[in-house]
Design a protein around this motif. Structure first.
Motif, PDB file in Angstrom:
ATOM      1  N   ILE A  23     -35.456  61.430  19.798  1.00  0.00           N
ATOM      2  CA  ILE A  23     -34.734  60.451  18.995  1.00  0.00           C
ATOM      3  C   ILE A  23     -34.822  59.123  19.731  1.00  0.00           C
ATOM      4  N   THR A  24     -35.371  58.114  19.063  1.00  0.00           N
ATOM      5  CA  THR A  24     -35.612  56.822  19.709  1.00  0.00           C
ATOM      6  C   THR A  24     -34.329  55.995  19.778  1.00  0.00           C
ATOM      7  N   LEU A  25     -34.421  54.861  20.473  1.00  0.00           N
ATOM      8  CA  LEU A  25     -33.276  53.960  20.564  1.00  0.00           C
ATOM      9  C   LEU A  25     -32.907  53.378  19.207  1.00  0.00           C
ATOM     10  N   ASP A  26     -33.875  53.359  18.274  1.00  0.00           N
ATOM     11  CA  ASP A  26     -33.613  52.891  16.912  1.00  0.00           C
ATOM     12  C   ASP A  26     -33.204  54.031  15.993  1.00  0.00           C
ATOM     13  N   ASN A  27     -32.920  55.203  16.580  1.00  0.00           N
ATOM     14  CA  ASN A  27     -32.464  56.394  15.857  1.00  0.00           C
ATOM     15  C   ASN A  27     -33.533  57.008  14.958  1.00  0.00           C
ATOM     16  N   GLN A  28     -34.795  56.698  15.222  1.00  0.00           N
ATOM     17  CA  GLN A  28     -35.868  57.422  14.539  1.00  0.00           C
ATOM     18  C   GLN A  28     -35.957  58.827  15.116  1.00  0.00           C
ATOM     19  N   LEU A  29     -36.242  59.785  14.237  1.00  0.00           N
ATOM     20  CA  LEU A  29     -36.476  61.158  14.671  1.00  0.00           C
ATOM     21  C   LEU A  29     -37.979  61.400  14.719  1.00  0.00           C
ATOM     22  N   VAL A  30     -38.479  61.821  15.865  1.00  0.00           N
ATOM     23  CA  VAL A  30     -39.913  62.060  16.042  1.00  0.00           C
ATOM     24  C   VAL A  30     -40.115  63.537  16.382  1.00  0.00           C
ATOM     25  N   VAL A  31     -40.909  64.219  15.547  1.00  0.00           N
ATOM     26  CA  VAL A  31     -41.231  65.627  15.776  1.00  0.00           C
ATOM     27  C   VAL A  31     -42.728  65.709  16.036  1.00  0.00           C
ATOM     28  N   LEU A  32     -43.102  66.119  17.243  1.00  0.00           N
ATOM     29  CA  LEU A  32     -44.509  66.221  17.613  1.00  0.00           C
ATOM     30  C   LEU A  32     -45.055  67.599  17.256  1.00  0.00           C
ATOM     31  N   GLY A  33     -46.360  67.630  16.912  1.00  0.00           N
ATOM     32  CA  GLY A  33     -47.025  68.902  16.655  1.00  0.00           C
ATOM     33  C   GLY A  33     -46.290  69.742  15.631  1.00  0.00           C
TER      34      GLY A  33
END
Length: 209
Positions: free
Chosen positions: A145-155
């Motif tokens: 979860i980035t500082l901008d509250n984006q959720l990133v799911v790899l693979g």
């Protein structure tokens, strides 16, 4: 006949600093000054006059709106001169409802999925927590979860498909809002009878061809 000593105005206390109030609450600003009477007071917001000089040393807003946020100052005067109080930075805490509707997003299996949190207008900035299918998402080596509250799911894999949403909490006024859902689907290709088919996982434990 004795001589009367006039005293120029001076402040007993200084406002100064930032103060946050809840939208809809009453705001009372005071200008505590002393000196020879009669004293007169004037209020300013963002360097523009909002009252004339009067004997009233308080400025009251019965129901605060977010537009009332700003820098407030009072000026006091008597026959000996005038004085301006230090600035008081008034901030208004509020949170609107989420403006966006439900969303659907599809990514290819193995690719990264980047989900943006649905927008919500709030002051101060809310604390955001991500959920999938009702369970809080805990970041790990594959989920961030980035500082901008984006959720990133790899693979991404089939198990990552599901209903995502956020809960936003304004810690100043205590409001808690749940966003519309983001439905994530995972697409992949498979061979059957020598032919290649596109398959999409649209939710956890469900398959649609």
């Amino acid at each position: 006949m004795g001589k009367f000593n006039y005293i120029a105005p001076y402040f007993k206390t200084e406002a100064g600093g930032a103060q946050t109030h809840l939208e809809g609450n009453r705001l009372v600003l005071t200008c505590l000054a002393e000196g020879s009477w009669p004293l007169q007071f004037k209020w300013m917001r963002n360097s523009s006059d909002i009252t004339e000089y009067t004997p009233e040393y308080r400025y009251t807003i019965m129901s605060l709106k977010r537009e009332d946020a700003g820098v407030y100052q009072c000026a006091v005067r008597n026959r000996m001169g005038a004085l301006i109080q230090k600035r008081a930075d008034v901030r208004v805490a509020y949170m609107d409802n989420f403006a966006e509707l439900e969303q659907r997003k599809t990514v290819s299996q193995g690719r990264a999925a980047v989900l943006n949190p649905p927008a919500v207008t709030s002051y101060p900035r809310p604390q955001v927590t991500w959920f999938r299918d009702g369970f809080k998402i805990i970041p790990n080596h594959r989920v961030a979860i980035t500082l901008d509250n984006q959720l990133v799911v790899l693979g991404t894999a089939a198990a990552d498909a599901g209903r995502y949403y956020v809960q936003a909490v304004n810690e100043r006024n205590g409001e808690n809002k749940t966003s519309p859902s983001i439905y994530l689907s995972i697409a992949y290709q498979t061979l059957y009878d020598g032919k290649c088919y596109a398959v999409t996982w649209i939710c956890r434990l469900s398959v649609a061809v």
